[in-house]
Design a protein around this motif. Structure first.
Motif, PDB file in Angstrom:
ATOM      1  N   ASP A 154      67.732  24.928  24.891  1.00 45.77           N
ATOM      2  CA  ASP A 154      67.590  26.382  24.848  1.00 45.77           C
ATOM      3  C   ASP A 154      66.737  26.831  26.029  1.00 45.77           C
ATOM      4  O   ASP A 154      65.785  26.152  26.415  1.00 45.77           O
ATOM      5  CB  ASP A 154      66.895  26.820  23.552  1.00 45.77           C
ATOM      6  CG  ASP A 154      67.813  26.810  22.352  1.00 45.77           C
ATOM      7  OD1 ASP A 154      69.023  26.996  22.532  1.00 45.77           O
ATOM      8  OD2 ASP A 154      67.308  26.628  21.225  1.00 45.77           O
ATOM      9  N   ASP A 155      67.063  27.993  26.583  1.00 45.33           N
ATOM     10  CA  ASP A 155      66.345  28.499  27.755  1.00 45.33           C
ATOM     11  C   ASP A 155      65.161  29.375  27.372  1.00 45.33           C
ATOM     12  O   ASP A 155      64.882  30.369  28.008  1.00 45.33           O
ATOM     13  CB  ASP A 155      67.307  29.279  28.664  1.00 45.33           C
ATOM     14  CG  ASP A 155      66.664  29.648  29.992  1.00 45.33           C
ATOM     15  OD1 ASP A 155      65.796  28.895  30.467  1.00 45.33           O
ATOM     16  OD2 ASP A 155      67.026  30.700  30.552  1.00 45.33           O
ATOM     17  N   ASN A 156      64.477  29.038  26.301  1.00 42.55           N
ATOM     18  CA  ASN A 156      63.287  29.797  25.936  1.00 42.55           C
ATOM     19  C   ASN A 156      62.215  28.849  25.410  1.00 42.55           C
ATOM     20  O   ASN A 156      62.449  28.078  24.495  1.00 42.55           O
ATOM     21  CB  ASN A 156      63.609  30.897  24.926  1.00 42.55           C
ATOM     22  CG  ASN A 156      64.277  30.373  23.685  1.00 42.55           C
ATOM     23  OD1 ASN A 156      65.176  29.536  23.758  1.00 42.55           O
ATOM     24  ND2 ASN A 156      63.852  30.834  22.533  1.00 42.55           N
ATOM     25  N   CYS A 157      61.055  28.934  26.020  1.00 46.58           N
ATOM     26  CA  CYS A 157      59.928  28.089  25.635  1.00 46.58           C
ATOM     27  C   CYS A 157      59.510  28.397  24.198  1.00 46.58           C
ATOM     28  O   CYS A 157      59.496  29.570  23.800  1.00 46.58           O
ATOM     29  CB  CYS A 157      58.770  28.351  26.605  1.00 46.58           C
ATOM     30  SG  CYS A 157      57.307  27.351  26.261  1.00 46.58           S
ATOM     31  N   THR A 191      75.984  31.576  25.949  1.00 50.71           N
ATOM     32  CA  THR A 191      76.809  31.224  24.793  1.00 50.71           C
ATOM     33  C   THR A 191      76.601  32.288  23.718  1.00 50.71           C
ATOM     34  O   THR A 191      75.627  33.049  23.781  1.00 50.71           O
ATOM     35  CB  THR A 191      76.430  29.841  24.208  1.00 50.71           C
ATOM     36  OG1 THR A 191      75.189  29.956  23.508  1.00 50.71           O
ATOM     37  CG2 THR A 191      76.337  28.781  25.294  1.00 50.71           C
ATOM     38  N   PRO A 192      77.467  32.344  22.718  1.00 55.96           N
ATOM     39  CA  PRO A 192      77.265  33.298  21.626  1.00 55.96           C
ATOM     40  C   PRO A 192      75.942  33.066  20.878  1.00 55.96           C
ATOM     41  O   PRO A 192      75.418  33.968  20.255  1.00 55.96           O
ATOM     42  CB  PRO A 192      78.464  33.050  20.704  1.00 55.96           C
ATOM     43  CG  PRO A 192      79.505  32.464  21.590  1.00 55.96           C
ATOM     44  CD  PRO A 192      78.756  31.656  22.612  1.00 55.96           C
ATOM     45  N   GLU A 193      75.398  31.854  20.971  1.00 49.92           N
ATOM     46  CA  GLU A 193      74.148  31.526  20.287  1.00 49.92           C
ATOM     47  C   GLU A 193      72.925  31.640  21.199  1.00 49.92           C
ATOM     48  O   GLU A 193      71.837  31.238  20.830  1.00 49.92           O
ATOM     49  CB  GLU A 193      74.220  30.108  19.701  1.00 49.92           C
ATOM     50  CG  GLU A 193      75.134  29.993  18.499  1.00 49.92           C
ATOM     51  CD  GLU A 193      76.606  29.937  18.898  1.00 49.92           C
ATOM     52  OE1 GLU A 193      76.916  29.520  20.019  1.00 49.92           O
ATOM     53  OE2 GLU A 193      77.444  30.338  18.079  1.00 49.92           O
ATOM     54  N   ARG A 195      73.685  24.314  14.406  1.00 48.55           N
ATOM     55  CA  ARG A 195      72.229  24.468  14.347  1.00 48.55           C
ATOM     56  C   ARG A 195      71.838  25.922  14.098  1.00 48.55           C
ATOM     57  O   ARG A 195      70.759  26.193  13.605  1.00 48.55           O
ATOM     58  CB  ARG A 195      71.598  23.994  15.642  1.00 48.55           C
ATOM     59  CG  ARG A 195      71.731  22.497  15.812  1.00 48.55           C
ATOM     60  CD  ARG A 195      71.113  22.051  17.095  1.00 48.55           C
ATOM     61  NE  ARG A 195      71.498  20.674  17.331  1.00 48.55           N
ATOM     62  CZ  ARG A 195      71.107  19.992  18.374  1.00 48.55           C
ATOM     63  NH1 ARG A 195      70.330  20.542  19.266  1.00 48.55           N
ATOM     64  NH2 ARG A 195      71.481  18.750  18.519  1.00 48.55           N
ATOM     65  N   ALA A 196      72.701  26.870  14.464  1.00 48.93           N
ATOM     66  CA  ALA A 196      72.389  28.272  14.281  1.00 48.93           C
ATOM     67  C   ALA A 196      72.594  28.690  12.824  1.00 48.93           C
ATOM     68  O   ALA A 196      72.020  29.672  12.372  1.00 48.93           O
ATOM     69  CB  ALA A 196      73.264  29.140  15.183  1.00 48.93           C
ATOM     70  N   ALA A 233      78.567  20.447  24.152  1.00 49.03           N
ATOM     71  CA  ALA A 233      79.172  20.519  22.822  1.00 49.03           C
ATOM     72  C   ALA A 233      78.745  21.818  22.153  1.00 49.03           C
ATOM     73  O   ALA A 233      77.670  21.892  21.555  1.00 49.03           O
ATOM     74  CB  ALA A 233      78.768  19.312  21.998  1.00 49.03           C
ATOM     75  N   LEU A 234      79.568  22.856  22.280  1.00 48.85           N
ATOM     76  CA  LEU A 234      79.217  24.152  21.705  1.00 48.85           C
ATOM     77  C   LEU A 234      79.148  24.126  20.186  1.00 48.85           C
ATOM     78  O   LEU A 234      78.376  24.863  19.595  1.00 48.85           O
ATOM     79  CB  LEU A 234      80.197  25.231  22.165  1.00 48.85           C
ATOM     80  CG  LEU A 234      80.018  25.709  23.593  1.00 48.85           C
ATOM     81  CD1 LEU A 234      80.976  26.852  23.881  1.00 48.85           C
ATOM     82  CD2 LEU A 234      78.597  26.141  23.862  1.00 48.85           C
ATOM     83  N   GLU A 235      79.913  23.278  19.556  1.00 48.08           N
ATOM     84  CA  GLU A 235      79.864  23.234  18.093  1.00 48.08           C
ATOM     85  C   GLU A 235      78.504  22.755  17.605  1.00 48.08           C
ATOM     86  O   GLU A 235      78.072  23.097  16.520  1.00 48.08           O
ATOM     87  CB  GLU A 235      80.986  22.394  17.520  1.00 48.08           C
ATOM     88  CG  GLU A 235      80.885  20.912  17.805  1.00 48.08           C
ATOM     89  CD  GLU A 235      82.110  20.146  17.334  1.00 48.08           C
ATOM     90  OE1 GLU A 235      81.962  18.964  17.071  1.00 48.08           O
ATOM     91  OE2 GLU A 235      83.192  20.745  17.248  1.00 48.08           O
TER      92      GLU A 235
END
Length: 109
Positions: free
Chosen positions: A41-44, A22-24, A107-108, A100-102
């Motif tokens: 998120d794919d980061n610990c 995703t852009p985020e 959150r970003a 839900a991409l929004e």
């Protein structure tokens, strides 16, 4: 919410994950043994390890780098560890999966 299709349930093996760019950032989408689906998120939060490559057990994933256990439901580290990742709402319609991409964008900001 604005729901975006990301594939089907059968694209993700039971007790496995797939990633969505995703852009985020990268989102890890997990499927539990009993077909519950979660996205985080794919980061610990510890050292940024790829959670999508971790071991899924129940509703948690263990980071492959340093064995931190992250709740798929809340995104929080379990046990004595502290930290959290974002959770992203997931919707299932039949076999189709949506996120839900929004929720990411809000959150970003």
């Amino acid at each position: 919410m604005n729901w975006v299709s990301i594939g089907s349930l059968s694209d993700i093996p039971r007790r496995g994950a797939r990633c969505v760019a995703t852009p985020e950032g990268r989102i890890a989408v997990f499927r539990t043994q009993d077909d519950q689906v979660y996205a985080i998120d794919d980061n610990c939060p510890h050292r940024g390890g790829p959670l999508s490559q971790g071991i899924v057990h129940g509703t948690a994933v263990t980071c492959p780098l340093h064995n931190w256990v992250i709740s798929l439901e809340t995104g929080r580290a379990l046990g004595a560890d502290e930290g959290a990742v974002r959770t992203i709402p997931v919707r299932i319609e039949g076999e189709r999966l949506f996120i839900a991409l929004e929720a990411l964008a809000s959150r970003a900001a």
